[in-house]
Design a protein around this motif. Structure first.
Motif: not given
Length: 489
Positions: A181-183, A487, A186, A178-179, A329-332, A343
């Motif tokens: 992908l967050r960087d 990604y 998007p 997750r970390a 798409r990965v998003a909280a 998630h």
């Protein structure tokens, strides 16, 4: 008739009545008028009383004592009936009926509370449900762990401690991915207006592509999508948001995974204890592999992109590759059922820890919302804005399904194992998926897992299909490979 013949004939009638009970639940969530809620509660309680009396009938114990199996299937039926009989005999009939009545009423009150964001008004009802389930758990546990006793009703052969250890092993890899992908830049978002009629038409088309037999099923709408029934009457529901079509498409595929499992069980097992999914974890493995490893694969997204344009015209994403990134798409986010694969298991871990503490008496009902919100902020990095996006979002606790949540993540783990074995067996899988041809993949799942129903224990069912031990490494490796490629990291 022999003891075995008498027992299996009696059990067939019990299974048939259980299907009637399930149909009442389906109707309650799809077509029942709101004013019928209290009456439906009484109906459910009455039928549960009949079912409990059958499940605890002393003749069942006598038949079990004298029955001699002649086949593997008969031995499996005796094992499952004995397990059910032991559990049922530990729960007083009046308690079983009261649970059915209260949870039926609670479901309607939860739906209203969720719509109004009225957690305070719903907590007294939820407290009743928890008290009843605690009483049931104490009776079932017979001096053992109360939460394990409830878990056994959904995933026999595993304990809360084993699940906690599994989650401890999974969490670091999920958090690290997750970390990363967050960087990353998007993924695109699919936007636009997607009319209800078009979504329903595409949902039915996709359901049939994934093997759903509509001569033995139907698709309806519900607040919380679900699958209901077994044998030759297996129904699913979906939900529609005209601004967000992927929820409809993928909730449909998910529920078709459940329904496909039931529809593909050997007909000889129908209306028997073997004629249904062996556990909720194995059931979830089918819905998750349909939805994620197959339905969200970049290859299948190539086919679905074309069908989306046929139904809705030009899209806000311009290529199958962009569409696949939008789908994955990965998003909280707040909502478990809308969570991406990275998630999703974190959502389950939160619920598992909280419900285990509730049943064990380590978390007071009045502290539940704060505990949920604090944990959610820690795990997802965002604050819960309202109860409907937090502790009120799921129907499971209102209807008393304590012990159910961890089976979702077990299903993901099982699906990871099955997906690896499927790709070994079908090296041309991506070419099939890109054409919208699910038949080879579905045939493999049918022949290796689904047709066997409850013949084996849950873990043995998966290991028989894959030829290897169940391990979380397959799921984690799949997630790493898929999302780092999507990604570009």
């Amino acid at each position: 008739m022999s003891a075995l013949g008498d027992l299996l004939a009696f059990q067939r009638e019990t299974e048939a009545l259980g299907q009637v009970m399930g149909r009442l639940g389906w109707d309650q969530e799809t077509m029942m008028p709101r004013g019928a809620a209290l009456q439906r509660g009484e109906e459910m309680a009455a039928l549960e009383g009949v079912l409990h009396a059958r499940r605890t009938d002393p003749r069942v114990g006598e038949w079990l004592e004298h029955a001699t199996p002649g086949t593997e299937a008969e031995a499996a039926q005796l094992r499952l009936i004995a397990h059910s009989y032991t559990r049922a005999c530990r729960v007083p009939g009046d308690l079983a009926a009261e649970i059915a009545r209260v949870t039926s009423v609670s479901q309607g009150k939860w739906a209203a509370a969720r719509k109004a964001d009225d957690l305070a008004g719903f907590l007294p009802v939820l407290g009743q449900v928890i008290d009843l389930r605690r009483a049931e758990a104490a009776a079932l546990a017979d001096g053992g762990d109360a939460y394990d006793a409830l878990l056994d009703g959904y995933e026999p052969g595993i304990t809360g401690a084993e699940i906690a250890a599994l989650f401890d092993r999974m969490r670091p890899g999920l958090v690290d991915l997750r970390a990363a992908l967050r960087d990353a830049p998007p993924a695109p978002v699919l936007t636009g207006h997607f009319p209800r009629a078009g979504q329903l038409a595409l949902a039915q088309e996709v359901a049939e592509v994934f093997g759903y037999d509509l001569t033995r099923g139907r698709i309806d709408e519900a607040v919380h999508p679900f699958s209901s029934g077994s044998f030759n009457d297996v129904r699913i529901t979906t939900r529609i948001d005209e601004a967000e079509p992927l929820g409809c498409i993928y909730s449909t595929i998910h529920e078709v995974g459940h329904a496909g499992y039931e529809q593909n069980i050997a007909q000889d097992f129908g209306l028997s204890v073997l004629g249904q999914g062996v556990s909720m974890g194995v059931h979830e493995s089918q819905s998750r592999i349909y939805e994620n490893q197959l339905g969200r694969s970049p290859a299948f997204c190539h086919w679905l992109f074309g069908r989306m344009r046929d139904h809705f015209g030009p899209l806000s994403v311009n290529s199958p590759e962009e569409f696949a990134r939008a789908v994955n798409r990965v998003a909280a986010g707040y909502i478990r059922t809308e969570a991406d694969e990275v998630h999703y298991n974190l959502h389950i871990m939160l619920r598992f820890d909280l419900e285990r503490a509730l049943i064990g008496g380590d978390l007071a009902l009045g502290d539940l919302e704060a505990a949920w919100n604090d944990r959610f902020a820690a795990d997802f990095g965002i604050a819960v804005d309202r109860p409907a996006n937090g502790v009120l979002q799921d129907v499971h606790w209102p209807v008393g399904l304590f012990g159910y949540f961890p089976t979702y993540s077990l299903g993901n783990v099982y699906a990871g194992c099955l997906h690896g074995a499927l790709r070994d067996a079908r090296p041309g899988l991506d070419q099939d998926l890109a054409k919208g041809d699910l038949a080879p993949a579905l045939g493999w799942l049918r022949d290796n897992l689904q047709t066997h129903g409850g013949l084996r224990t849950p873990r043995a069912t998966v290991e028989h299909a894959t030829g290897a031990p169940v391990q979380e490494a397959a799921l984690l490796g799949y997630l790493e490979a898929k999302y780092r490629a999507l990604y570009g990291i």
